[in-house]
Design a protein around this motif. Sequence first.
Motif, short mmCIF file in Angstrom:
data_model
loop_
_atom_site.label_atom_id
_atom_site.label_comp_id
_atom_site.label_asym_id
_atom_site.label_seq_id
_atom_site.Cartn_x
_atom_site.Cartn_y
_atom_site.Cartn_z
N HIS A 102 0.81 -1.22 0.00
CA HIS A 102 0.00 0.00 0.00
C HIS A 102 0.85 1.28 0.00
N GLN A 103 1.92 1.29 -0.76
CA GLN A 103 2.74 2.48 -0.94
C GLN A 103 3.26 3.07 0.37
N LYS A 222 -4.23 -3.38 15.59
CA LYS A 222 -4.90 -2.36 14.77
C LYS A 222 -5.60 -1.35 15.67
N PRO A 223 -4.83 -0.53 16.40
CA PRO A 223 -5.44 0.38 17.37
C PRO A 223 -6.31 1.46 16.73
N LYS A 350 -6.65 2.21 7.17
CA LYS A 350 -5.94 3.04 6.20
C LYS A 350 -4.64 2.38 5.73
N HIS A 351 -4.33 1.20 6.25
CA HIS A 351 -3.13 0.45 5.84
C HIS A 351 -1.85 1.27 6.02
N LEU A 355 4.78 2.18 12.59
CA LEU A 355 5.11 3.38 13.37
C LEU A 355 4.03 4.44 13.23
N SER A 356 3.64 4.75 12.02
CA SER A 356 2.62 5.79 11.80
C SER A 356 1.28 5.40 12.41
N MET A 357 0.90 4.14 12.28
CA MET A 357 -0.38 3.68 12.82
C MET A 357 -0.43 3.84 14.34
#
Length: 443
Positions: A102-103, A222-223, A350-351, A355-357
């Motif tokens: 997913h880029q 998947k918080p 949002k895949h 770290l970002s998630m």
Amino acid sequence: MGKGGEKKEEEEFEKKVPLYTWDEIEKHNSRTDQWLVIDRKVYNITNWALKHPGGVRVISHYAGEDATDAFQAFHPNLTFVRKFLKPLLLGELAPGEPSQDHQKKLELIEDFRALRKTAEDMELFKTDLVFFSLYLGHLFLLEFLAWFTLSYFGSGWIPTLMAALILATSQAQSGWLQHDFGHLSVFRKTKWNHLLHKFLIGHMKGASGNWWNHRHFQHHAKPNIFNKDPDVNMLKVFVLGNTQPVEFGKKKIKYLPYNYQHEYFFLIGPPLLIPVYFYIQITMTMITRRDWVDLAWATTYYIRYFNTYASFYGFFGSVIFVLFVRFIESHWFVWVTQMNHIPMEIDDEKHKDWLSMQLDSTCNIEQSFFNDWFSGHLNFQIEHHLFPTMPRHNYYKIAPLVKSLCDKHGLSYQVKPLSQGFKDIVGSLKKSGDLWLDAYLHK
């Protein structure tokens, strides 16, 4: 078959290894057809998911995706776990395919994995057993003090209130400690973590370890993602985030007056979560799943409890007393656990990269001796979510490095005072409620 035969089979597989593209892998994300990628290797987990020790849902949430960072985050002994992966191997990513799906940003992913390697080199996954021994000891001390208060001062209103506060403190702190063992962050051997986890959540709290594992690991995987994180499944009692309220409003969904949810939260949120919702769900889960081991552990809690307090209050008085203790503990639990998540981004999948998630769905609370103890070190929620198997006494050591990585990539690393964390829960609920009302009336 000897080792020579096994090696020959592996060499033959490598010669004719099937290669896959992300377009193909991402199609396999249904309940009956699940593939995922770990370290560029493609695995079919469709049947294995039902046997997964962490629960079928947590691993299924990564179907059709790269699960490398989640795999590393949840499993302290990767060598052991990889043995279970071998029979599931389908092939590898084609040479021209990126390692990430997913880029996602390769540089950010590589920098985070380098940070994890740094944490390993700094021995931040090594446990201080003295810390956890003293922590467990202070729980036993609290349990004794509650009994001693009633034994020495009698069962009048003031001693009863004092004992309830002490027991609620013991319950809350037992919750934080069982959390450590549940995440396998104390002992090197998994079986000892599991045993102490059963003892703490079962014998000390009267709850179920398996119920906690299956629910909590999904939250970490998947918080704040709808339909994947059970902690944001509010059963239509609350609307959360920015998108769900608008969706409910447009569809004219009104189970409750959500524009007042920041007010009725005080009536049905903190007071009822543990004594009503959680314990009904826990009991039903143990019975319907025939989890007799966890039920036996939970039963020992109630045997110990009534054996200790029935002499002061009788049976029915002891029931009221334990409900009062749960009522106090529930407030403590809700405010601490929700201040890190409810005010953050809550949305559909949002895949994002690991770290970002985690950064988008968590925030920290300022460090102090009280905040560390009061929250079970969950004031370092960012570090805990990034490295769930890291012993909590090392969070403060890795925190500056995490912040530095965030600064490098322009990612938000939020730290706020404890009081602001509490305020933001209410403010977030009000904001979501206002969004719902606007959409309900005008869209």
